[in-house]
Design an enzyme around this catalytic site. Structure first.
Site, short mmCIF file in Angstrom:
data_model
loop_
_atom_site.label_atom_id
_atom_site.label_comp_id
_atom_site.label_asym_id
_atom_site.label_seq_id
_atom_site.Cartn_x
_atom_site.Cartn_y
_atom_site.Cartn_z
N GLY A 45 0.86 -1.17 0.00
CA GLY A 45 0.00 0.00 0.00
C GLY A 45 0.89 1.22 0.00
CD GLN A 50 3.66 5.69 2.68
OE1 GLN A 50 2.72 5.12 2.17
NE2 GLN A 50 4.63 5.05 3.32
CB CYS A 88 5.21 2.12 7.54
SG CYS A 88 4.81 3.60 6.60
CG LEU A 89 6.52 1.06 1.48
CD1 LEU A 89 6.02 1.53 0.11
CD2 LEU A 89 7.50 -0.09 1.33
CG HIS A 130 -0.53 1.34 7.21
ND1 HIS A 130 0.34 1.06 8.23
CD2 HIS A 130 0.18 2.03 6.28
CE1 HIS A 130 1.54 1.55 7.93
NE2 HIS A 130 1.47 2.15 6.75
CD GLU A 131 -1.30 2.61 2.67
OE1 GLU A 131 -0.85 3.77 2.56
OE2 GLU A 131 -0.57 1.63 2.95
CG HIS A 134 0.44 6.65 5.50
ND1 HIS A 134 1.56 7.17 6.11
CD2 HIS A 134 0.73 5.35 5.24
CE1 HIS A 134 2.48 6.21 6.22
NE2 HIS A 134 1.99 5.10 5.71
#
Ligand code: CO
Length: 171
Positions: A45, A50, A88-89, A130-131, A134
């Site tokens: 995702g 990000q 997380c990235l 999660h997204e 963000h």
């Protein structure tokens, strides 16, 4: 082209994103770049902030490897609290248990501006939470104890320094 992933802590990750109002070519281009960035980073995702764009749009991958966009998403319902391991990235190499919900209901637009409602559970529900976090300006480390967060913060500072050194060497 894939864009660089913004590493936490960074202001763009901790600011609520702006709603999407223009569904024109710039949104389509951003979605393509987000898909390439997610693929390159092997993520499941990715949110627009990000890759440095403060816009309310994210990509969510399905179990079969395909993905779909959520534009201007809203979490309508969340049910059955669970604790799930999360990464997380923007916080590379860190995995911690986070309080989430097993089932969610979300409303969002697609790249053409059409509205959809989706009930999801398990993995998909987890990625959606999660997204959307963000896009609201929150990173999963905010759910952790301040001790854990401080340790992760130290490691991210070291990670950033090492990355800058590496990039200088590569030219
Ligand atoms: Co993330």
């Amino acid at each position: 082209m894939a864009r660089d992933i913004v590493i936490w802590p960074h202001k763009v990750l901790n600011s609520p994103t702006k709603p999407v109002t223009d569904f024109g070519p710039s949104l389509q281009k951003l979605l393509e770049e987000m898909a390439e960035s997610m693929k390159e980073a092997e993520g499941i995702g990715i949110a627009a902030n990000q890759v440095g764009e403060s816009l309310r749009v994210a990509l969510v991958s399905r179990e079969d490897g395909t993905s779909f966009e959520i534009v201007n998403p809203r979490l309508l319902e969340k049910k059955e609290p669970v604790s799930l391991e999360e990464g997380c990235l923007s916080v590379p190499r860190e995995w911690e248990k986070c309080p989430r919900f097993h089932k969610v209901k979300v409303r969002f637009q697609d790249r053409a501006g059409e509205w959809h409602e989706l009930e999801a559970e398990g993995r998909l529900a987890h990625i959606l939470q999660h997204e959307i976090d963000h896009l609201d300006g929150h990173v999963f480390v905010e759910h952790l104890s301040s001790l854990k967060r401080t340790l992760i913060l130290d490691r991210m500072k070291k990670y950033q320094k090492a990355k800058v050194r590496h990039e200088k060497r590569e030219g």
